[in-house]
Design a protein around this motif. Structure first.
Motif, PDB file in Angstrom:
ATOM      1  N   VAL A 156       3.536  13.362   9.673  1.00 19.20           N
ATOM      2  CA  VAL A 156       3.716  12.499   8.498  1.00 19.20           C
ATOM      3  C   VAL A 156       2.517  11.569   8.377  1.00 19.20           C
ATOM      4  O   VAL A 156       1.684  11.474   9.270  1.00 19.20           O
ATOM      5  N   ASP A 157       2.456  10.876   7.258  1.00 23.74           N
ATOM      6  CA  ASP A 157       1.444   9.836   7.070  1.00 23.74           C
ATOM      7  C   ASP A 157       1.920   8.608   7.847  1.00 23.74           C
ATOM      8  O   ASP A 157       2.766   7.850   7.370  1.00 23.74           O
ATOM      9  N   SER A 158       1.392   8.428   9.041  1.00 21.62           N
ATOM     10  CA  SER A 158       1.894   7.374   9.929  1.00 21.62           C
ATOM     11  C   SER A 158       1.676   5.977   9.358  1.00 21.62           C
ATOM     12  O   SER A 158       2.505   5.079   9.555  1.00 21.62           O
ATOM     13  N   THR A 159       0.573   5.783   8.639  1.00 19.10           N
ATOM     14  CA  THR A 159       0.309   4.463   8.053  1.00 19.10           C
ATOM     15  C   THR A 159       1.331   4.138   6.967  1.00 19.10           C
ATOM     16  O   THR A 159       1.839   3.012   6.896  1.00 19.10           O
ATOM     17  N   ARG A 160       1.657   5.122   6.137  1.00 18.69           N
ATOM     18  CA  ARG A 160       2.653   4.897   5.080  1.00 18.69           C
ATOM     19  C   ARG A 160       4.003   4.519   5.678  1.00 18.69           C
ATOM     20  O   ARG A 160       4.658   3.569   5.208  1.00 18.69           O
ATOM     21  N   VAL A 161       4.433   5.220   6.709  1.00 19.28           N
ATOM     22  CA  VAL A 161       5.715   4.923   7.344  1.00 19.28           C
ATOM     23  C   VAL A 161       5.679   3.533   7.984  1.00 19.28           C
ATOM     24  O   VAL A 161       6.631   2.748   7.859  1.00 19.28           O
ATOM     25  N   ALA A 162       4.582   3.209   8.651  1.00 20.17           N
ATOM     26  CA  ALA A 162       4.465   1.902   9.305  1.00 20.17           C
ATOM     27  C   ALA A 162       4.470   0.770   8.281  1.00 20.17           C
ATOM     28  O   ALA A 162       5.081  -0.287   8.506  1.00 20.17           O
ATOM     29  N   GLU A 163       3.812   0.959   7.148  1.00 20.27           N
ATOM     30  CA  GLU A 163       3.814  -0.060   6.097  1.00 20.27           C
ATOM     31  C   GLU A 163       5.222  -0.249   5.532  1.00 20.27           C
ATOM     32  O   GLU A 163       5.616  -1.367   5.198  1.00 20.27           O
ATOM     33  N   HIS A 164       5.978   0.828   5.440  1.00 22.06           N
ATOM     34  CA  HIS A 164       7.366   0.725   4.971  1.00 22.06           C
ATOM     35  C   HIS A 164       8.192  -0.102   5.957  1.00 22.06           C
ATOM     36  O   HIS A 164       8.975  -0.968   5.545  1.00 22.06           O
ATOM     37  N   VAL A 165       8.027   0.146   7.243  1.00 24.97           N
ATOM     38  CA  VAL A 165       8.739  -0.626   8.260  1.00 24.97           C
ATOM     39  C   VAL A 165       8.410  -2.106   8.118  1.00 24.97           C
ATOM     40  O   VAL A 165       9.302  -2.970   8.135  1.00 24.97           O
ATOM     41  N   LEU A 166       7.126  -2.434   7.974  1.00 26.49           N
ATOM     42  CA  LEU A 166       6.713  -3.834   7.829  1.00 26.49           C
ATOM     43  C   LEU A 166       7.360  -4.469   6.602  1.00 26.49           C
ATOM     44  O   LEU A 166       7.872  -5.596   6.676  1.00 26.49           O
ATOM     45  N   ALA A 167       7.353  -3.759   5.477  1.00 27.79           N
ATOM     46  CA  ALA A 167       7.924  -4.311   4.245  1.00 27.79           C
ATOM     47  C   ALA A 167       9.412  -4.593   4.406  1.00 27.79           C
ATOM     48  O   ALA A 167       9.911  -5.636   3.959  1.00 27.79           O
ATOM     49  N   VAL A 168      10.125  -3.676   5.047  1.00 28.74           N
ATOM     50  CA  VAL A 168      11.564  -3.863   5.260  1.00 28.74           C
ATOM     51  C   VAL A 168      11.817  -5.059   6.174  1.00 28.74           C
ATOM     52  O   VAL A 168      12.679  -5.901   5.902  1.00 28.74           O
ATOM     53  N   VAL A 169      11.066  -5.144   7.267  1.00 29.22           N
ATOM     54  CA  VAL A 169      11.246  -6.238   8.227  1.00 29.22           C
ATOM     55  C   VAL A 169      10.956  -7.579   7.561  1.00 29.22           C
ATOM     56  O   VAL A 169      11.737  -8.533   7.697  1.00 29.22           O
ATOM     57  N   ASN A 170       9.850  -7.682   6.833  1.00 30.77           N
ATOM     58  CA  ASN A 170       9.509  -8.943   6.176  1.00 30.77           C
ATOM     59  C   ASN A 170      10.541  -9.324   5.133  1.00 30.77           C
ATOM     60  O   ASN A 170      10.929 -10.491   5.015  1.00 30.77           O
ATOM     61  N   GLY A 171      11.011  -8.336   4.371  1.00 29.52           N
ATOM     62  CA  GLY A 171      12.031  -8.632   3.369  1.00 29.52           C
ATOM     63  C   GLY A 171      13.324  -9.117   3.989  1.00 29.52           C
ATOM     64  O   GLY A 171      13.938 -10.079   3.502  1.00 29.52           O
ATOM     65  N   ALA A 172      13.742  -8.479   5.066  1.00 32.53           N
ATOM     66  CA  ALA A 172      14.974  -8.888   5.742  1.00 32.53           C
ATOM     67  C   ALA A 172      14.832 -10.283   6.337  1.00 32.53           C
ATOM     68  O   ALA A 172      15.779 -11.082   6.309  1.00 32.53           O
TER      69      ALA A 172
END
Length: 203
Positions: A156-172
Motif C-alpha cells: 500500500v501507499d504507506s505515507t497515505r495510510v500514515a497520514e490518515h492515522v495522524l488525521a484521525v488521532v488529531n481529530g479525536a
C-alpha cells in the motif's frame, strides 16, 4: 511524567531537562493560558533567573518544550517497537489514542490542544507541531513498510495510510479536549477497521 521522557540523548543539558520537566508539570497544573515563568520556577528548586538564563520568554521556552516533547516521543517508540509489525502498529495507535487515558494523559491532551492553537498565528509553534506530526507519520509509515517487506501487510501507499492515522488521532484529540463527547472507543474501532482493510484486504 511518562517514563519515556526520562531518557537523555546528549542534546539537552541537565539544567534544560529540569526546566522542561518543570514546564510539563506547570502546564498540567495551570494550562497554557495561566502559565508563567514564575509558575514554572515553582515546580523545581530554581529561581526565575535560572530559567531566563536559558530562555528569553515563556513562548521561547514553550517552543523548546515542544522540541523536547518531540524528541521524547521519538525515543519512546524507538525503545518500544519490537519485531511484529501488526503488534507494533497497534501499540503506537494505543499510545497516540488510548481507549482509557489516565487523568494525566487527559490533561496532557488538553495542553497539546491549547499549544497547537497558538500555531495558527505563531510560526515557531507551527514549525514544532509540523515536526511532531512528521515524526508520527514517519513512525507509522516505517512500521507499515516493514510489514510490507516482511509479507505481513499488502503493498500500500504507506505515507497515505500514515497520514490518515495522524488525521484521525488529531481529530479525536481535539474532540476529547474541547467537547463533552465520549467517542474514543468508536474512533478506535473505526481506525482499526480502516487499517485492517488497507493492510490485509483480500487475504
Amino acid at each position: 511524567m511518562d517514563s519515556g521522557w526520562d531518557s537523555t540523548d546528549g542534546k539537552w543539558s541537565a539544567a534544560e531537562e529540569a526546566i522542561m520537566h518543570a514546564t510539563y508539570r506547570a502546564l498540567l497544573t495551570h494550562g497554557y493560558a495561566n502559565l508563567s515563568i514564575s509558575r514554572i520556577a515553582e515546580e523545581f528548586d530554581k529561581s526565575k533567573a535560572s530559567i531566563y538564563y536559558h530562555y528569553d520568554s515563556k513562548d521561547e521556552l514553550l517552543v523548546a518544550f515542544l522540541d523536547f516533547a518531540a524528541d521524547r516521543f521519538e525515543a519512546l517508540f524507538d525503545t518500544q517497537v519490537g519485531e511484529d509489525p501488526s503488534a507494533d502498529l497497534e501499540h503506537v495507535v494505543e499510545k497516540l489514542l488510548p481507549l482509557d487515558p489516565a487523568e494525566e494523559q487527559r490533561q496532557l491532551h488538553s495542553v497539546q490542544v491549547e499549544l497547537r492553537a497558538q500555531a495558527v498565528t505563531e510560526e515557531a509553534f507551527r514549525e514544532q507541531f509540523s515536526k511532531l506530526d512528521d515524526r508520527i507519520v514517519a513512525t507509522v509509515r516505517d512500521i507499515i513498510e516493514r510489514g510490507i517487506a516482511e509479507g505481513e501487510f499488502r503493498d500500500v501507499d504507506s505515507t497515505r495510510v500514515a497520514e490518515h492515522v495522524l488525521a484521525v488521532v488529531n481529530g479525536a484529540m481535539y474532540g476529547r479536549a474541547t467537547a463533552e463527547r465520549k467517542s474514543t472507543a468508536a474512533v478506535r474501532v473505526s481506525l482499526s477497521s480502516y487499517l485492517d482493510a488497507e493492510l490485509h484486504r483480500g487475504e
